[in-house]
Design a protein around this motif. Structure first.
Motif, short mmCIF file in Angstrom:
data_model
loop_
_atom_site.label_atom_id
_atom_site.label_comp_id
_atom_site.label_asym_id
_atom_site.label_seq_id
_atom_site.Cartn_x
_atom_site.Cartn_y
_atom_site.Cartn_z
N LYS A 30 -0.75 3.50 -4.95
CA LYS A 30 -0.96 2.75 -6.40
C LYS A 30 0.34 2.24 -6.70
N SER A 69 6.14 3.05 -6.40
CA SER A 69 4.76 3.34 -5.98
C SER A 69 4.60 4.84 -5.98
N LEU A 165 -5.05 9.56 -9.33
CA LEU A 165 -4.82 9.32 -7.93
C LEU A 165 -5.21 10.49 -7.34
#
Length: 342
Positions: A30, A69, A165
């Motif tokens: 992500k 990230s 996530l």
């Protein structure tokens, strides 16, 4: 052998109501860059630092370059961030006649360094007595306040941004961030990942070097592009080597792996098809490089990777072959789920 999406419970979409990343097995990423920029500006801009008759304030985020990230693999979150920040500030002594202006530079905010180790450089415009007193205040006290804001950024990156996530399995409640195992890229880990090396008594010194060629093939449960990314994206290389990585994935770009034990240069890059490198062990004779070619071929149910390494010192062939298996292919299988289906 099962085809893509068949047979292995990690691929059975019924196990997840939203049919994505079953059991959190696969590497997902992500992009935290835009969010991080907003969060850092929110934390730093207009930050007031006042104590003992000195009042200072961050007036501008003049430079904010880098990226970040958050990655998920087997229920573990792996974070990467690297920022180069420059701030403008102003301050004054209570009852003083001079408004002092200056800059704060933070060139190395990354997971490679603890926040206490991050460089924070304070400068001023001017050289008067009041200016020096205000600068000393920012150096001694202001830097601690800025470090606290940077710690808050890292905390919110790991806890707030990373929500979603880690996906719940079928029948499970959503996973809370504080129940998730969190690791970084491994830069600060005290791990010995040095390749196995042959005894020096087997090395030839002072004579013509005898070399041989190594050829290997490996079947991996991944797409061709996924293997290519694992060899060329610094965050993925960092994850499977578990150490500090320097890499420029472009023709002529250099790379340094395993604490400097492996160095080389990219000679050819064809996404999802081919990678050619000049490649050497640190203990090889000075300036001696082998040439490594990865040929990547995606099949119906796996990706076949063929490795050909030319000009390997004869005394190092067996150890080098073992190191490819152990530190590259087997490590990739464990880290990214590229191994055989369960």
């Amino acid at each position: 052998m099962a085809k893509w999406g068949e047979g292995d419970p990690r691929w059975i979409v019924e196990e997840r109501p939203d049919a994505t990343n079953v059991n959190n097995w696969h590497w997902t990423e992500k992009n935290a860059g835009p969010w991080s920029k907003d969060r850092l500006k929110e934390l730093l801009l207009n930050l007031k630092i006042s104590k003992n008759g000195v009042d200072c304030k961050i007036t501008e985020v003049d430079k904010l370059e880098g990226d970040a990230s958050a990655n998920n693999r087997k229920g573990k979150l792996i974070f990467f961030y690297e920022w180069d920040i420059k701030l403008k500030w102003e301050g004054a002594l209570s009852g003083g006649n001079e408004k002092v202006k200056g800059e704060v530079q933070i060139p190395n905010l990354s997971e490679e360094n603890e926040v206490s180790e991050v460089d924070i450089i304070v400068t001023i415009k001017g050289s008067g007595e009041e200016a020096q007193r205000v600068k000393a205040f920012m150096h001694n006290f202001g830097r601690d306040e800025i470090r606290n804001q940077l710690k808050e950024y890292i905390r919110s990156l790991k806890e707030e941004f990373s929500k979603g996530l880690i996906l719940p399995k079928k029948g499970e409640t959503p996973v809370k961030p504080d129940n998730v195992s969190t690791i970084t890229s491994g830069f600060n880990k005290k791990i010995n990942m040095e390749p196995v090396v042959a005894s020096k008594k087997n090395q030839q010194i002072g004579c013509k070097l005898e070399t041989k060629t190594i050829e290997l093939s490996e079947k991996l449960q991944c797409r061709a592009q996924e293997f290519y990314d694992a060899m060329t994206r610094i965050e993925m290389v960092t994850a499977f080597t578990q150490g500090h990585v320097k890499m420029e994935a472009e023709k002529g770009g250099k790379f340094v792996l395993f604490g400097g034990n492996i160095t080389g240069e990219f000679r050819e890059l064809v996404p999802a098809k081919k990678i050619v490198q000049y490649w050497r062990y640190k203990q090889w004779p000075d300036q001696h490089f082998s040439e490594v070619t990865f040929t990547i071929e995606e099949k119906n149910d796996h990706t076949l990777v063929r490795l050909k390494q030319e000009l390997v010192p004869a005394a190092e062939v067996e150890q080098t072959r073992e190191n490819w298996r152990r530190y590259y292919f087997e490590s990739m299988k464990r880290t990214f789920g590229f191994g055989a289906f369960l």
